[in-house]
Scaffold this active site. Sequence first.
Site, short mmCIF file in Angstrom:
data_model
loop_
_atom_site.label_atom_id
_atom_site.label_comp_id
_atom_site.label_asym_id
_atom_site.label_seq_id
_atom_site.Cartn_x
_atom_site.Cartn_y
_atom_site.Cartn_z
N THR A 279 0.82 -1.20 0.00
CA THR A 279 0.00 0.00 0.00
C THR A 279 0.85 1.26 0.00
O THR A 279 1.98 1.26 0.54
CB THR A 279 -0.90 0.00 1.26
OG1 THR A 279 -1.46 1.30 1.43
CG2 THR A 279 -0.12 -0.31 2.53
N TYR B 97 -1.62 0.05 10.33
CA TYR B 97 -1.89 -0.65 9.07
C TYR B 97 -0.68 -0.56 8.13
O TYR B 97 -0.18 -1.58 7.62
CB TYR B 97 -3.14 -0.05 8.40
CG TYR B 97 -3.35 -0.53 6.98
CD1 TYR B 97 -3.76 -1.82 6.71
CD2 TYR B 97 -3.12 0.33 5.89
CE1 TYR B 97 -3.94 -2.27 5.40
CE2 TYR B 97 -3.31 -0.10 4.59
CZ TYR B 97 -3.71 -1.40 4.34
OH TYR B 97 -3.88 -1.83 3.05
N1 NAD Z 1 -8.70 -1.40 -1.10
C1 NAD Z 1 -7.65 -0.62 -1.13
O1 NAD Z 1 -7.78 0.57 -1.46
C2 NAD Z 1 -6.27 -1.11 -0.80
C3 NAD Z 1 -5.19 -0.22 -0.87
C4 NAD Z 1 -3.92 -0.70 -0.58
C5 NAD Z 1 -3.72 -2.04 -0.25
N2 NAD Z 1 -4.80 -2.87 -0.17
C6 NAD Z 1 -4.55 -4.27 0.20
O2 NAD Z 1 -5.15 -5.13 -0.75
C7 NAD Z 1 -5.60 -6.34 -0.13
C8 NAD Z 1 -7.04 -6.58 -0.51
O3 NAD Z 1 -7.83 -5.46 -0.11
P1 NAD Z 1 -9.38 -5.35 -0.43
O4 NAD Z 1 -9.72 -3.92 -0.60
O5 NAD Z 1 -9.73 -6.31 -1.51
O6 NAD Z 1 -9.99 -5.82 0.96
P2 NAD Z 1 -11.19 -6.83 1.26
O7 NAD Z 1 -11.47 -6.70 2.73
O8 NAD Z 1 -12.31 -6.62 0.31
O9 NAD Z 1 -10.52 -8.26 0.95
C9 NAD Z 1 -9.76 -8.98 1.88
C10 NAD Z 1 -10.14 -10.45 1.72
O10 NAD Z 1 -9.34 -11.24 2.60
C11 NAD Z 1 -10.18 -12.12 3.35
N3 NAD Z 1 -9.48 -12.32 4.63
C12 NAD Z 1 -9.13 -11.38 5.54
N4 NAD Z 1 -8.50 -11.93 6.58
C13 NAD Z 1 -8.42 -13.28 6.32
C14 NAD Z 1 -7.87 -14.39 7.02
N5 NAD Z 1 -7.28 -14.25 8.22
N6 NAD Z 1 -7.99 -15.63 6.47
C15 NAD Z 1 -8.59 -15.79 5.26
N7 NAD Z 1 -9.12 -14.78 4.56
C16 NAD Z 1 -9.04 -13.53 5.08
C17 NAD Z 1 -11.51 -11.39 3.46
O11 NAD Z 1 -12.61 -12.23 3.69
C18 NAD Z 1 -11.59 -10.71 2.09
O12 NAD Z 1 -12.19 -11.55 1.12
C19 NAD Z 1 -5.39 -6.15 1.38
O13 NAD Z 1 -4.22 -6.83 1.75
C20 NAD Z 1 -5.20 -4.65 1.52
O14 NAD Z 1 -4.37 -4.32 2.61
C21 NAD Z 1 -6.06 -2.45 -0.44
#
Ligand code: NAD
Length: 326
Positions: A117, A141
């Site tokens: 991120t 985070y």
């Molecule tokens: N959305 C953003 O703007 C953004 C920006 C930077 C980085 N990220 C990173 O991208 C990744 C995905 O983000 P997202 O927006 O799709 O989030 P999201 O919450 O929609 O997806 C995360 C997924 O991981 C699963 N999950 C979480 N903890 C778990 C565990 N312990 N065991 C099994 N499954 C688990 C959840 O059920 C979900 O399906 C994350 O690592 C996040 O930090 C997202």
Amino acid sequence: MAKILITGGAGYIGSHVVNLLKNSNHELIIYDNLSTGRLESVVSGKLIHGELEDLEKLEGLISSEQFDACIHFAGSIIVPESVSDPLKYYYNNTKNTLDLINLCVKFRVNNFIFSSTAAVYGMSEDGVCSEDSSLNPISPYGKTKLMSEWMLEDLAKANQDFNYVALRYFNVAGASLDGKVGQCSPHSTHLIKLACEAALGKREKLSIFGDNYETKDGTCIRDYIHTDDLALAHGNALDYLLNGGDSQVLNCGYGEGYSVKEVVETVKSVSGVNFPVEIAPRRSGDPVMLVSKAEKIREVLNWSPKYNDLELIVRTAFEWERNFKG
Ligand SMILES: NC(=O)c1ccc[n+]([C@@H]2O[C@H](COP(=O)([O-])OP(=O)(O)OC[C@H]3O[C@@H](n4cnc5c(N)ncnc54)[C@H](O)[C@@H]3O)[C@@H](O)[C@H]2O)c1
């Protein structure tokens, strides 16, 4: 054809990557506890409902499948929650990532793509971050993600067979152009999603946190990237690693910034709704400006994004939100 383990593939970004990779000949196995992801978002591949912390189950899977690569999305992503409950974040983002990497090493899954991120940069001097900019994450985070990057970096130095690509996402927004997947995340803090919710009457009003920053209109500036372009970056990173590419840390953004007010005006014009907006106090730790230097990913992965258009990003997010009954 390769066999790919996708953790968190039922979530917002993971579901877009699965939606893209369904058109490849790779075999996709998605491992997700559905804590924030949804069954309906898994449009292809095989879903295994499991917790990252269930090491017996995870080891059983990784030891039996001979994966060629792992794409690791699973994690906890709400920045303010990481401030109030930091250990949840160190556990789910850092400790669980360490355990997953360990299993990958043990069973020679030597290609790893990691969701990092822009929060690893924190407050940079001029708000424009290259991969070499200093790393000063403000929130727990951001720190949990940087710790994961460091683990990967050190491992790749020690283990010549192991290669990774860490993708540092800037502000992810929008929904797939084919309308199949979009953002369902509960308790989201993403501006475009919240503004679309306000336009659709799903929330009373939208808050803008601070309008007296030193920017053209006083509000913070961010680099918004469309989810289908971000998915493409993962597809390119996968091809790169499977073809023997070495480890990389790459920004994922367009290198252009929009202010919060510009985004709000775009949502108002796309939706045709003049929803209520309140000016709230600044949030601590919000950088004034966070925009990527975006050249390296184009050079290394041949990434050529197609949707660098704020109005299109908002339109896809709004259409998705209108049909989403979550
Ligand atoms: N959305 C953003 O703007 C953004 C920006 C930077 C980085 N990220 C990173 O991208 C990744 C995905 O983000 P997202 O927006 O799709 O989030 P999201 O919450 O929609 O997806 C995360 C997924 O991981 C699963 N999950 C979480 N903890 C778990 C565990 N312990 N065991 C099994 N499954 C688990 C959840 O059920 C979900 O399906 C994350 O690592 C996040 O930090 C997202």
